[in-house]
Design a protein around this motif. Structure first.
Motif, PDB file in Angstrom:
ATOM      1  N   ARG A  27       0.814  -1.226   0.000  1.00 23.97           N
ATOM      2  CA  ARG A  27       0.000   0.000   0.000  1.00 23.97           C
ATOM      3  C   ARG A  27       0.844   1.272   0.000  1.00 23.97           C
ATOM      4  NH1 ARG A  27      -3.798   1.025  -2.130  1.00 23.97           N
ATOM      5  NH2 ARG A  27      -4.701   2.461  -0.638  1.00 23.97           N
ATOM      6  N   ARG A  28       1.910   1.285   0.791  1.00 25.45           N
ATOM      7  CA  ARG A  28       2.766   2.474   0.809  1.00 25.45           C
ATOM      8  C   ARG A  28       3.280   2.793  -0.595  1.00 25.45           C
ATOM      9  NH1 ARG A  28       6.749   2.048   6.060  1.00 25.45           N
ATOM     10  NH2 ARG A  28       5.561   3.441   7.396  1.00 25.45           N
ATOM     11  N   LYS A  29       3.716   1.773  -1.308  1.00 30.08           N
ATOM     12  CA  LYS A  29       4.249   1.966  -2.661  1.00 30.08           C
ATOM     13  C   LYS A  29       3.158   2.421  -3.623  1.00 30.08           C
ATOM     14  CE  LYS A  29       8.036  -1.249  -2.095  1.00 30.08           C
ATOM     15  NZ  LYS A  29       8.538  -2.580  -2.305  1.00 30.08           N
ATOM     16  N   GLU A  30       1.970   1.823  -3.498  1.00 31.50           N
ATOM     17  CA  GLU A  30       0.853   2.221  -4.363  1.00 31.50           C
ATOM     18  C   GLU A  30       0.500   3.698  -4.157  1.00 31.50           C
ATOM     19  OE1 GLU A  30      -1.510  -2.089  -4.547  1.00 31.50           O
ATOM     20  OE2 GLU A  30      -2.293  -0.467  -3.305  1.00 31.50           O
ATOM     21  N   VAL A  31       0.415   4.110  -2.910  1.00 31.16           N
ATOM     22  CA  VAL A  31       0.047   5.488  -2.599  1.00 31.16           C
ATOM     23  C   VAL A  31       1.158   6.444  -3.041  1.00 31.16           C
ATOM     24  CG1 VAL A  31      -0.465   7.114  -0.732  1.00 31.16           C
ATOM     25  CG2 VAL A  31      -1.510   4.846  -0.723  1.00 31.16           C
ATOM     26  N   ALA A  32       2.398   6.063  -2.818  1.00 33.41           N
ATOM     27  CA  ALA A  32       3.518   6.905  -3.261  1.00 33.41           C
ATOM     28  C   ALA A  32       3.480   7.088  -4.777  1.00 33.41           C
ATOM     29  CB  ALA A  32       4.848   6.287  -2.832  1.00 33.41           C
ATOM     30  N   PHE A  41       0.821  15.970 -12.835  1.00 31.08           N
ATOM     31  CA  PHE A  41      -0.249  16.751 -13.462  1.00 31.08           C
ATOM     32  C   PHE A  41       0.009  18.247 -13.360  1.00 31.08           C
ATOM     33  CE2 PHE A  41      -3.168  13.002 -12.423  1.00 31.08           C
ATOM     34  CZ  PHE A  41      -3.076  12.491 -13.711  1.00 31.08           C
ATOM     35  N   GLY A  42       0.970  18.636 -12.540  1.00 25.77           N
ATOM     36  CA  GLY A  42       1.306  20.053 -12.447  1.00 25.77           C
ATOM     37  C   GLY A  42       0.926  20.648 -11.112  1.00 25.77           C
ATOM     38  N   ASP A  43       0.428  21.871 -11.123  1.00 19.21           N
ATOM     39  CA  ASP A  43       0.109  22.669  -9.939  1.00 19.21           C
ATOM     40  C   ASP A  43      -0.639  21.843  -8.885  1.00 19.21           C
ATOM     41  OD1 ASP A  43      -0.410  24.646  -8.118  1.00 19.21           O
ATOM     42  OD2 ASP A  43      -1.931  25.653  -9.345  1.00 19.21           O
ATOM     43  N   ILE A  44       0.033  21.588  -7.756  1.00 15.53           N
ATOM     44  CA  ILE A  44      -0.595  20.759  -6.723  1.00 15.53           C
ATOM     45  C   ILE A  44      -1.538  21.546  -5.821  1.00 15.53           C
ATOM     46  CG2 ILE A  44       1.232  19.035  -6.697  1.00 15.53           C
ATOM     47  CD1 ILE A  44       2.276  20.330  -4.113  1.00 15.53           C
ATOM     48  N   SER A  45      -1.556  22.865  -5.934  1.00 12.64           N
ATOM     49  CA  SER A  45      -2.435  23.668  -5.067  1.00 12.64           C
ATOM     50  C   SER A  45      -3.907  23.439  -5.378  1.00 12.64           C
ATOM     51  CB  SER A  45      -2.085  25.153  -5.171  1.00 12.64           C
ATOM     52  OG  SER A  45      -2.342  25.616  -6.478  1.00 12.64           O
ATOM     53  N   GLU A  46      -4.243  23.080  -6.599  1.00 15.04           N
ATOM     54  CA  GLU A  46      -5.637  22.808  -6.975  1.00 15.04           C
ATOM     55  C   GLU A  46      -5.748  21.432  -7.628  1.00 15.04           C
ATOM     56  OE1 GLU A  46      -7.549  25.951  -9.124  1.00 15.04           O
ATOM     57  OE2 GLU A  46      -6.499  27.490  -7.978  1.00 15.04           O
ATOM     58  N   ASN A  47      -5.006  20.494  -7.124  1.00 13.35           N
ATOM     59  CA  ASN A  47      -4.924  19.163  -7.715  1.00 13.35           C
ATOM     60  C   ASN A  47      -5.647  18.169  -6.799  1.00 13.35           C
ATOM     61  OD1 ASN A  47      -4.053  16.606  -8.540  1.00 13.35           O
ATOM     62  ND2 ASN A  47      -2.108  17.406  -9.323  1.00 13.35           N
ATOM     63  N   SER A  48      -6.878  17.825  -7.150  1.00 14.16           N
ATOM     64  CA  SER A  48      -7.674  16.943  -6.282  1.00 14.16           C
ATOM     65  C   SER A  48      -7.069  15.540  -6.198  1.00 14.16           C
ATOM     66  CB  SER A  48      -9.117  16.873  -6.758  1.00 14.16           C
ATOM     67  OG  SER A  48      -9.199  16.296  -8.045  1.00 14.16           O
ATOM     68  N   GLU A  49      -6.439  15.072  -7.271  1.00 17.54           N
ATOM     69  CA  GLU A  49      -5.796  13.753  -7.229  1.00 17.54           C
ATOM     70  C   GLU A  49      -4.673  13.733  -6.194  1.00 17.54           C
ATOM     71  OE1 GLU A  49      -6.379  15.352 -10.126  1.00 17.54           O
ATOM     72  OE2 GLU A  49      -7.663  14.000 -11.274  1.00 17.54           O
ATOM     73  N   TYR A  50      -3.928  14.830  -6.147  1.00 24.77           N
ATOM     74  CA  TYR A  50      -2.842  14.949  -5.170  1.00 24.77           C
ATOM     75  C   TYR A  50      -3.406  14.964  -3.746  1.00 24.77           C
ATOM     76  CZ  TYR A  50       1.099  16.860  -2.559  1.00 24.77           C
ATOM     77  OH  TYR A  50       2.096  17.055  -1.633  1.00 24.77           O
ATOM     78  N   ASP A  51      -4.440  15.772  -3.538  1.00 19.31           N
ATOM     79  CA  ASP A  51      -5.054  15.855  -2.204  1.00 19.31           C
ATOM     80  C   ASP A  51      -5.585  14.496  -1.751  1.00 19.31           C
ATOM     81  OD1 ASP A  51      -4.494  18.564  -2.088  1.00 19.31           O
ATOM     82  OD2 ASP A  51      -6.501  19.176  -2.753  1.00 19.31           O
ATOM     83  N   GLU A  52      -6.259  13.789  -2.653  1.00 14.40           N
ATOM     84  CA  GLU A  52      -6.793  12.468  -2.318  1.00 14.40           C
ATOM     85  C   GLU A  52      -5.673  11.491  -1.984  1.00 14.40           C
ATOM     86  OE1 GLU A  52      -9.485  10.938  -5.305  1.00 14.40           O
ATOM     87  OE2 GLU A  52     -10.510  12.864  -5.432  1.00 14.40           O
ATOM     88  N   ALA A  53      -4.619  11.509  -2.772  1.00 14.12           N
ATOM     89  CA  ALA A  53      -3.495  10.599  -2.538  1.00 14.12           C
ATOM     90  C   ALA A  53      -2.805  10.911  -1.208  1.00 14.12           C
ATOM     91  CB  ALA A  53      -2.504  10.674  -3.695  1.00 14.12           C
ATOM     92  N   LYS A  54      -2.656  12.201  -0.885  1.00 13.63           N
ATOM     93  CA  LYS A  54      -2.038  12.577   0.392  1.00 13.63           C
ATOM     94  C   LYS A  54      -2.922  12.156   1.567  1.00 13.63           C
ATOM     95  CE  LYS A  54       1.335  14.538   1.099  1.00 13.63           C
ATOM     96  NZ  LYS A  54       2.674  13.960   1.404  1.00 13.63           N
ATOM     97  N   ASN A  55      -4.236  12.291   1.425  1.00  6.76           N
ATOM     98  CA  ASN A  55      -5.157  11.836   2.475  1.00  6.76           C
ATOM     99  C   ASN A  55      -5.059  10.325   2.651  1.00  6.76           C
ATOM    100  OD1 ASN A  55      -6.133  14.366   3.113  1.00  6.76           O
ATOM    101  ND2 ASN A  55      -7.873  14.241   1.712  1.00  6.76           N
ATOM    102  N   GLU A  56      -4.998   9.615   1.548  1.00 11.15           N
ATOM    103  CA  GLU A  56      -4.869   8.158   1.612  1.00 11.15           C
ATOM    104  C   GLU A  56      -3.550   7.774   2.276  1.00 11.15           C
ATOM    105  OE1 GLU A  56      -5.144   4.200  -1.255  1.00 11.15           O
ATOM    106  OE2 GLU A  56      -5.418   6.184  -2.140  1.00 11.15           O
ATOM    107  N   GLN A  57      -2.489   8.504   1.947  1.00 11.07           N
ATOM    108  CA  GLN A  57      -1.191   8.243   2.561  1.00 11.07           C
ATOM    109  C   GLN A  57      -1.278   8.415   4.083  1.00 11.07           C
ATOM    110  OE1 GLN A  57       1.963  11.154   1.934  1.00 11.07           O
ATOM    111  NE2 GLN A  57       3.420   9.459   1.626  1.00 11.07           N
TER     112      GLN A  57
END
Length: 163
Positions: A27-32, A41-57
């Motif tokens: 799981r750690r590797k998958e989330v990373a 994808f670029g700008d992480i300030s408005e990147n929902s995929e990034y936010d979701e992945a960080k929450n999952e992490q």
């Protein structure tokens, strides 16, 4: 709750160790990887995929910490230490519900392993706590949310599936 011992059967210990290994190695590797892809994808300030992945992490790391803490506090019930004269953690107890004239079999386990659907009840539950220390032939009245139920202990055995 701090420093409180967590009682586990061998099966419960194995289950926790397996989940911890899975979380750390898979799981750690998958989330990373998801975080890495989201950053691409670029700008992480408005990147929902990034936010979701960080929450999952964060959830994965929290679960890892919880499992590691459980293992630190774990006391494993040794099959050789189980006294089949009395109901204890790790035993399967067959009881007769005196009100409904039904026979039920429960396995008494530590609270972290309890699963009512598998008839694995916690030593801290009203039924589990009331049955602990009882012998074959003992009758017990148990205060449950619906009122009072009465059981007679018919048989005590080792639950081989938990060892």
């Amino acid at each position: 709750m701090v420093g409180r011992e967590i009682v586990l059967t061998m099966k419960g210990l194995k289950k926790i160790e397996d989940e911890l290994e899975y979380l750390k190695t898979v799981r750690r590797k998958e989330v990373a990887e998801r975080i890495k892809q989201a950053i691409a994808f670029g700008d992480i300030s408005e990147n929902s995929e990034y936010d979701e992945a960080k929450n999952e992490q964060a959830q994965v790391e929290e679960r890892i910490m919880k499992l590691e803490n459980t293992l630190k506090k774990a006391k494993v019930v040794d099959e050789d230490d189980i006294n089949l004269e009395i109901v204890s953690i790790g035993t399967k107890v067959q009881v007769k519900d005196l009100e409904f004239d039904e026979i039920v079999e429960y396995t008494i386990v530590g609270s972290s392993e309890a699963d009512p659907y598998e008839l694995k009840i916690s030593n801290e539950s009203p039924v589990g706590r009331s049955l602990l220390g009882k012998k074959v032939g003992d009758k017990v009245e148990i205060q449950i949310p619906d009122g009072v139920t009465k059981y007679e202990v018919l048989k005590i055995d080792i639950d081989q599936s938990n060892m």
